[in-house]
Design a protein around this motif. Structure first.
Motif: not given
Length: 573
Positions: A266-267, A339-341, A407-409
């Protein structure tokens, strides 16, 4: 039809000019001691012809090299070759049916023996052996012969005009291997050559001294490397495994490592890490797409491997295109990006989102449509007959096994997609596998992405350079992983459409860039919005991190991230 336009464009981009990236930093080879690299997906093999996993391709690129690469702007540049062949310099024939490469003079393997055209010819024979199951077979699509004209000259001939002849020996996915080392590793014996596959003799800046699969690789500077004073580092420790978060912390917070690959986080997490002051994140957009792959075959363990590898036994649920489309439009891609990037991601419906000429105007999946998904499942005959919230048909529950790497994402994505699918009456079992295993090439493992012993799986990959021809050619009928190909092959969905195969052949003979774009967009649409065999989710910007003291890094989304490691050096504190 302008068959030569692509090749002339390559010349215009400066394809003939060698490029140097040493940032003016000069000195003795090995002067800067050790460089430490961490990939949270651990390499399992150092032979990219036996693995399509990015972590295997990139780690091996420290050791074995192609004739040419792509730079961070997507331009082709020579590595082992004297120049990039084009129509303009006579390296590509006027009728586009052959390409002739010239090796640089004086090249040596790390064992001190000369590199010759015989090694290049052998590399082609190795990958093209039908019993070898080469993971990069699409790179050699249409090749009829590879000839060693003299010690430095190699001629590749194609079965028809090839406007994009930069498949064989170009990019990190198609390096040159030493004929002497791999001579007894042809065909079905390829996976058995452990010493060669774990410690290839190469031309790259480093030499393997020890390789512990799925753990750590140690390397030392190649004393026979062709450029004086390079590499700056005397040794490499390449650590694999763990998590993206741990990798990022090890570079940007603790300073334990110098380079961390693919910080799929996450950013806000990355920004917090950067506050540690030991390292900085770097990012760039290319054509890396996180997507869902739909299995078109029945993965039931009750069936023999040969049956599970082909569409002879269609998937009992996913062989219906209406179900695949319902699963796609039920997903909230905007939420996945958020949520992811963050700014390092963009929702997409395309397998090929870039360059722009190849990107389809395909936006249908961008808006989540739960009602539309439910209607499609109703139409396909999947209804909830017993009121338990899960649709069924002919006594079978609409239940899917959805797998990806740990992987968390990716686990966040799995949870969000599972929730969306539950809202349309789909039951989802989630499984995550260690990336070293999932992306490994072990033909004995049941858990590789190639075997695809699940209903749906998720990952991302990308193609070398800026032309998607070989990437799209992977989905040709017959290119599926199967027992007699050592479970190698790129068509993991077992997609097969004669019309699609005809477009592969048409793209291979079309030189006009606009027409190539049109054909590639149609192929993209056949795989995505028309069949939903591949369900794109996010166009991912590549984010990695490096120590503030590491110089020479140029993040490359068109080739291996480690493409110019010979130019890395240690900056002063």
């Amino acid at each position: 039809m302008k068959l030569k336009s692509l090749l002339l464009a390559a010349t215009a981009m400066g394809a003939m000019a060698p490029m140097a990236y040493a940032d003016g930093h000069e000195g003795e080879r090995g002067r800067d001691g050790e460089v430490r690299i961490i990939y949270w997906q651990a390499p399992s093999i150092l032979n990219p012809y036996l693995s399509g996993g990015t972590k295997d391709i990139e780690s091996s690129s420290l050791v074995i090299e192609p004739l040419g690469r792509y730079d961070p702007d997507g331009n082709p540049v020579p590595f082992l070759a004297q120049e990039i062949p084009t129509v303009g310099n006579g390296g590509v024939s006027e009728d586009l049916t052959s390409i002739t490469w010239k090796l640089k003079e004086g090249l040596k393997w790390s064992d001190g023996t000369p590199v010759t055209s015989a090694d290049v010819k052998f590399t082609a024979e190795y990958c093209m052996d039908p019993e070898g199951g080469c993971a990069q077979g699409a790179k050699f699509d249409g090749v009829t012969s590879v000839e060693a004209l003299d010690d430095l000259t190699i001629k590749v001939t194609f079965d028809q005009p090839k406007p994009n002849p930069y498949g064989p020996f170009m990019g990190g996915q198609s390096p040159i291997i030493q004929a002497a080392q791999f001579a007894d590793c042809m065909g079905a014996r390829a996976p058995e050559c452990t010493d060669a596959n774990f410690g290839p003799i190469g031309t790259g800046p480093f030499v393997v001294t020890d390789f512990k699969p799925n753990d750590v690789i140690t390397m030392v500077a190649n004393e026979n490397y062709r450029e004086a004073g390079k590499p700056a580092f005397a040794s490499v420790t390449f650590k694999g495994g763990g998590s993206a978060e741990a990798s990022g912390r090890a570079v940007m917070e603790t300073g334990e490592f110098d380079y961390a690959w693919n910080l799929q986080l996450a950013p806000d997490v990355i920004a917090k890490m950067a506050e540690g002051g030991k390292g900085v994140p770097v990012s760039a957009f290319g054509a890396l797409v996180e997507r869902l792959e739909m299995n078109l075959t029945n993965p039931s363990p009750d069936l023999p491997p040969e049956t599970r590898a082909t569409v002879a036994e269609p998937h009992p649920i996913l062989s219906d295109g209406r179900v695949r489309k319902a699963l796609s439009i039920a997903i909230d891609r905007e939420l996945l990006v958020e949520v992811g990037y963050g700014d390092a991601g963009r929702p997409t419906c395309n397998l090929v989102p870039a360059p722009a000429i190849y990107a389809s105007d395909n936006t249908e999946c961008l808006t989540q449509d739960l009602d539309g998904a439910r209607a499609l499942l109703d139409e396909a005959g999947w209804t909830d007959t017993d009121g338990d919230g899960i649709r069924d048909k002919d006594g079978m529950k609409l239940s899917l096994l959805y797998q990806t790497s740990t992987n968390a994402v990716r686990q966040d994505f799995q949870a969000l997609i599972k929730q969306s699918w539950s809202e349309i009456g789909v039951e989802t079992e989630l499984r995550n596998l260690d990336g070293s295993v999932f992306f490994g090439g072990d033909p004995g493992s049941p858990d590789t992405f190639q075997k695809f012993y699940a209903d749906v799986e998720m990952y991302a990959n990308v193609f070398d350079g800026t032309d998607p021809q070989a990437y799209l050619a992977a989905y040709r009928c017959g290119n599926e992983p199967k027992p007699d190909s050592q479970w190698q092959g790129e068509n993991i969905n077992r997609f097969c459409d004669p019309e699609y195969d005809a477009l592969i052949d048409k793209l291979a003979t079309t030189g006009d860039l606009e027409e190539r774009g049109k054909i590639a967009r149609k192929m993209n649409d056949m795989l995505t919005k028309e069949s939903n065999t591949i369900v794109p989710l996010v166009d991912r910007g590549r984010v990695s991190g490096h120590a503030v003291t590491l110089g020479g890094v140029r993040l490359n989304v068109f080739d291996s991230e480690l493409w110019n490691v010979a130019d890395w050096y240690r900056k002063g504190e």
